[in-house]
Design a protein around this motif. Structure first.
Motif, PDB file in Angstrom:
ATOM      1  N   ALA A  91      -3.357   3.607  21.244  1.00 13.70           N
ATOM      2  CA  ALA A  91      -4.458   3.728  21.724  1.00 13.70           C
ATOM      3  C   ALA A  91      -5.847   3.187  21.080  1.00 13.70           C
ATOM      4  O   ALA A  91      -6.143   1.997  20.193  1.00 13.70           O
ATOM      5  N   SER A  92      -7.114   2.896  22.402  1.00 12.59           N
ATOM      6  CA  SER A  92      -7.791   1.683  22.419  1.00 12.59           C
ATOM      7  C   SER A  92      -9.007   3.077  23.014  1.00 12.59           C
ATOM      8  O   SER A  92      -9.325   3.421  24.102  1.00 12.59           O
ATOM      9  N   SER A 135       5.934  14.142  19.243  1.00 13.39           N
ATOM     10  CA  SER A 135       5.916  12.862  20.118  1.00 13.39           C
ATOM     11  C   SER A 135       5.041  12.289  18.962  1.00 13.39           C
ATOM     12  O   SER A 135       4.207  12.566  18.145  1.00 13.39           O
ATOM     13  N   TYR A 136       4.900  10.874  18.376  1.00 19.66           N
ATOM     14  CA  TYR A 136       3.785  10.489  17.537  1.00 19.66           C
ATOM     15  C   TYR A 136       3.594   8.985  17.623  1.00 19.66           C
ATOM     16  O   TYR A 136       4.251   8.206  18.433  1.00 19.66           O
ATOM     17  N   GLY A 137       1.825   8.928  18.360  1.00 21.46           N
ATOM     18  CA  GLY A 137       1.150   8.179  18.154  1.00 21.46           C
ATOM     19  C   GLY A 137       0.267   7.761  18.061  1.00 21.46           C
ATOM     20  O   GLY A 137       0.074   8.127  16.728  1.00 21.46           O
ATOM     21  N   MET A 138      -0.657   6.670  17.499  1.00 21.22           N
ATOM     22  CA  MET A 138      -1.379   6.094  17.036  1.00 21.22           C
ATOM     23  C   MET A 138      -3.133   5.420  17.962  1.00 21.22           C
ATOM     24  O   MET A 138      -2.318   4.438  18.898  1.00 21.22           O
ATOM     25  N   GLN A 139      -3.587   5.385  17.068  1.00 18.06           N
ATOM     26  CA  GLN A 139      -4.851   4.684  17.741  1.00 18.06           C
ATOM     27  C   GLN A 139      -4.960   3.115  17.202  1.00 18.06           C
ATOM     28  O   GLN A 139      -4.342   2.962  16.019  1.00 18.06           O
ATOM     29  N   LEU A 140      -5.290   2.965  17.672  1.00 18.56           N
ATOM     30  CA  LEU A 140      -5.193   1.167  16.971  1.00 18.56           C
ATOM     31  C   LEU A 140      -5.867   0.608  15.349  1.00 18.56           C
ATOM     32  O   LEU A 140      -7.364   1.453  16.627  1.00 18.56           O
TER      33      LEU A 140
END
Length: 306
Positions: free
Chosen positions: A46-47, A3-8
């Motif tokens: 993400a923060s 899966s993929y996510g990101m830091q804002l």
């Protein structure tokens, strides 16, 4: 399955990674980017977490660090599906019951979308300012994770007894919406890898290059097996900066850029190492360009990751 996510962007503006346009951005930009992540199938946004930055570090780190609970709660109301990751919360700066109250409320309000990422921290003045133990921060973090697992569990009156923290007969509601909030441990030092192996539901390496990751993952799994932890662990990786397509501007030599299928082929190597989720970051000159890059990645690269 990767899966993929990101830091804002915007919420932390270190010169190591912030783009120029972020300096003039604000809450509306964060909302639009979070909504783009929600509709584009990102697993999480993400923060980061810093209470205060000393002058000696303000050059590289900047002083723009939004509070993660406030930021993620704000964005929870603007999204429906995407998970909300603290990457990472320096939980040693606060009593576990204080952190539990904030993060349980966030999970409750978001309908169970919290992933609690935790880390030891590295800014001594920050610890000194709030009366926290900097020298012993690793041991404090270990105990804090154990305390948080109890305090974020299903019980209205959680109990914990450790060397530094102890509580019982103290009720906290609302409870988290999740029966068990996942805890992902950040860091790539030997202590952090061991902490993730023994105490974590996930591992968030920090800055490990590709060629170092396989050995780190093997060590993580070996330590977990030796500790007798049978539950699976989510292994993460922060990948190189990305730009889908031909940029037409200088995006940096480390950036993965070009055709979507070439980027996907490169990123598949992470899954082959045993990585379960990748954290992506896109080069951009505006919020619009960033949102366009997120959409291009979701439509053209993500379907070929697995």
């Amino acid at each position: 399955m990767v899966s993929y996510g990101m830091q804002l962007p915007v919420q932390s503006q270190s010169t190591l990674y912030a783009e120029a346009w972020e300096a003039g951005a604000g809450p509306g930009d964060l909302v639009e980017i979070a909504r783009a992540a929600d509709r584009c199938g990102f697993d999480y946004i993400a923060s980061c977490d810093h209470v205060a930055i000393p002058r000696r570090l303000a050059g590289p780190m900047g002083t723009v660090w939004y509070d993660p609970v406030a930021t993620l709660s704000y964005l929870a109301a603007a999204t429906e599906r995407v998970r909300l990751l603290s990457h990472v919360a320096i939980v040693g700066l606060r009593h576990p019951l204080v952190s539990a109250k904030a993060y349980a409320t966030l999970d409750h309000l978001s309908g169970g979308r919290l992933v609690l990422g935790v880390g030891a921290g590295h800014v001594e003045e920050e610890f000194d300012a709030v009366g926290a133990d900097f020298t012993g921060r690793g041991r404090v973090l270990d105990e804090t994770i154990d305390a948080l697992k109890s305090a974020l569990g299903p019980e209205e009156y959680p109990e914990f007894s450790g060397e530094r923290f102890a509580f019982k007969d103290l009720g906290q509601r609302p409870r988290p919406a999740q029966e068990r909030v996942p805890v992902w441990v950040g860091g790539s030092s030997p202590a952090a890898v061991r902490r993730a192996a023994v105490r974590g539901d996930g591992w968030l390496p920090q800055g490990d290059p590709r060629d170092r990751l396989p050995a780190q993952i093997a060590k993580l799994l070996r330590l977990r097996a030796e500790a007798g932890v049978e539950a699976p662990i989510t292994v993460g990786a922060i990948v190189e900066p990305l730009y889908v397509g031909e940029a037409g501007w200088e995006v940096g030599r480390r950036t993965l850029t070009g055709k979507a299928e070439d980027i996907a082929a490169s990123l598949r190597a992470y899954g082959e190492m045993g990585v379960h989720q990748i954290q992506v970051r896109f080069r951009s000159r505006s919020r619009t360009e960033l949102v366009d890059q997120m959409a291009a990645f979701a439509a053209e690269v993500a379907p070929h990751l697995n």
